[in-house]
Design an enzyme around this catalytic site. Structure first.
Site, PDB file in Angstrom:
ATOM      1  N   SER A   1     -92.883  35.485 -19.809  1.00 35.36           N
ATOM      2  CA  SER A   1     -93.433  34.681 -19.680  1.00 35.36           C
ATOM      3  C   SER A   1     -95.528  34.438 -19.365  1.00 35.36           C
ATOM      4  O   SER A   1     -95.563  35.220 -20.738  1.00 35.36           O
ATOM      5  CB  SER A   1     -93.457  35.718 -18.070  1.00 35.36           C
ATOM      6  OG  SER A   1     -94.998  36.861 -17.694  1.00 35.36           O
ATOM      7  N   LYS A   2     -95.779  33.080 -18.424  1.00 35.67           N
ATOM      8  CA  LYS A   2     -96.961  33.260 -19.922  1.00 35.67           C
ATOM      9  C   LYS A   2     -98.315  34.434 -19.036  1.00 35.67           C
ATOM     10  O   LYS A   2     -99.658  34.096 -20.374  1.00 35.67           O
ATOM     11  CB  LYS A   2     -97.818  32.160 -18.070  1.00 35.67           C
ATOM     12  CG  LYS A   2     -97.492  31.171 -18.076  1.00 35.67           C
ATOM     13  CD  LYS A   2     -98.227  30.091 -16.871  1.00 35.67           C
ATOM     14  CE  LYS A   2     -97.939  28.967 -16.947  1.00 35.67           C
ATOM     15  NZ  LYS A   2     -97.528  28.084 -14.918  1.00 35.67           N
TER      16      LYS A   2
END
Ligand code: GLU
Length: 493
Positions: free
Chosen positions: A253-254
């Site tokens: 994820s980010k």
């Protein structure tokens, strides 16, 4: 005869092209090429609340940048169009109503708020939040009468008892108990289909032979298989690609860094490197060879070698791989990329690098150290400024050595005279100084490097001197010597 391979990538325009989606697109593309098949792009945009404006543009741009050309889909059309689900609504409604007429689907009048409460209550009791079939139990006449009165309804698919199995291209036999599968809504009250239903109708209509997608979809597959059967259609083959994890083992994820394809592009990753890297996320050739061009991948890619285990997205490896591709590019191309980077970011005034020959020489001197254009200034920024501000730590090391200033002055004097001012002559003079001072060459070279570049790491020092030229070299060495003598601390950096 086996039908011709047709695969698809089916993004929803809800955001950017995530590397996970790009990996799915790539594997589909490679599978199509390997088998002389067709790669279709279909846009799953029926959930209007989730559609994001401009998301489609970013997705198409990312796919094109990677070189994943689709033979059918947006912009190119094709015999199975339209390729936007929002333009195919009538077909879904028709198929859903057919299931209703045949008894494989039923009307559901339940209020969404009520359903939500029931789901929450089931979860609070630690039970699966399945639909309780209130509307399945309605008498046929009542259900029809309510519809005739104009009461809005959704259509639900009647999940039969038993189990659903398929032979997955990646995971082998997978079996689900139907009891855990809901009577899912296939057509909403607004006549829009849900994902599982629209995907089946379209995969069938588009003659898709292989559905290769992320394994986050694995529990959708038994639902879709039941829908194929209810519609009297033969399901395609399915293959579920392993999940992509971040370096810490949690879902990528980010939080881990960039995850959108265009962000990697903007950060100086080359498409060849990105493709090569994505190909190795869950696929391997022989466990050893790692470098592949797209054409090579299209020749050697097989689903047998797709792993069941999650793949780790290793940012350092991508950086390394990018370096391999970057340094293989011809010098003028690398210099162009550096120049565009400098122009786009405005990190240097244009006049500072308009001398093309000089820029190329600087890029050449930086050589392998640079894995992407943005690292150029890290290794060569001091060539484009009037004065270097040395980093604090190396400067402190110089200050701690009493002989340094005198040596730098001597070196400046030698270099002011050396003739010609060329690599070998400069090197000879510098090493000669170390010999006469009875110190190792490093005792002269390292201080000179810090004086000239402000850093402990730089391209070869004699290349640096040549790039700076005699005058700037001598001036920087003298200036550093004077500052050392004055005991002046380096500016905080
Ligand atoms: N639109 C779905 C997604 O983006 C497609 C899944 C599939 O390939 O069936 O996840």
């Amino acid at each position: 005869m086996a039908s011709k391979v047709r695969v698809r990538f089916a993004p929803s325009p809800t955001g950017y092209l995530h590397v996970g989606g790009a990996r799915t697109a790539l594997f589909n593309y490679l599978y199509a090429r390997k088998h002389g098949g067709t790669f279709v792009l279909r846009i799953e945009d029926t959930d209007q609340d989730r559609n994001v404006e401009d998301a489609l543009g970013g997705i198409l741009e990312g796919l094109k940048w990677l070189g994943l050309r689709w033979e059918e889909g947006p912009e190119v059309g094709g015999p199975h169009g339209p390729y936007f689900q929002s333009e195919r609504l009538a077909g879904y409604a028709e198929a859903a109503l057919r299931l209703l007429a045949e008894g494989s689907a039923y009307r559901c009048y339940c209020d969404p708020e009520e359903l939500k409460k029931k789901r929450e209550a089931a979860m609070a009791r630690s039970e699966p939040p399945k639909y309780d079939r209130t509307c399945f139990r309605l008498a046929k006449e009542e259900s029809e009468a309510r519809a005739a009165r104009g009461e809005p309804f959704a259509l639900r698919f009647l999940m039969l008892e038993g189990e659903t199995s398929w032979d997955d291209e990646v995971r082998g036999t997978v079996t689900f108990q139907n009891s855990i599968l809901d009577d899912l809504v296939i057509l909403r009250t607004d006549r829009h289909p849900t994902y599982n239903f629209a995907a089946v109708v379209d995969d069938a209509a588009m003659d898709i032979t292989h559905v290769l997608r992320g394994d986050d979809h694995i529990s959708n597959t038994p639902r879709q298989i039941r829908i194929y059967e209810a519609l009297g259609l033969t399901p395609p083959r399915f293959g579920h690609l392993p999940m992509i994890l971040g370096p810490d083992g949690t879902r990528l994820s980010k939080r881990h860094g960039a995850v959108s394809v265009t962000a990697f592009r903007d950060d100086g990753i080359l498409p060849q490197a990105m493709v090569n890297f994505l190909a190795l996320l869950g696929w391997a050739f022989d466990g050893e060879r790692e470098m592949f061009t797209m054409d090579e991948l299209a020749e050697v890619f097989t689903l047998e070698r797709v792993s069941k285990n999650p793949a780790i997205f290793n940012y350092e490896k991508l950086d390394w791989m990018n370096g391999e591709y970057f340094r293989a590019l011809p010098l003028p191309v690398r210099a162009d990329m550096v120049a565009s980077y400098l122009r786009e970011t405005g990190s240097l005034p244009e006049a500072a690098y308009h001398d093309r020959r000089f820029l190329e020489r600087a890029v050449e001197a930086v050589g392998d150290r640079m894995k992407r254009p943005r690292q150029f200034l890290e290794y060569a920024g001091y060539l484009f400024v009037d004065q270097v501000d040395p980093e604090a730590a190396p400067w402190a090391e110089l200050l701690a050595k009493p002989m340094t200033a005198a040596r730098l002055k001597k070196l400046a004097a030698l270099l002011a005279e050396v003739d010609p001012f060329e690599h070998d002559a400069i090197e000879k003079a510098t090493r000669g100084l170390a010999v006469s001072e009875t110190v190792k060459a490093g005792e002269v070279i390292m201080p000179a490097r810090i004086a000239l570049t402000g850093k402990k790491v730089s391209p070869g020092i004699f290349d640096v001197m040549l790039l700076l030229g005699r005058e700037r070299t001598v001036q920087r060495l003298r200036h550093a010597a004077e500052r050392l003598e004055a005991g002046s601390p380096a500016p905080a950096s």
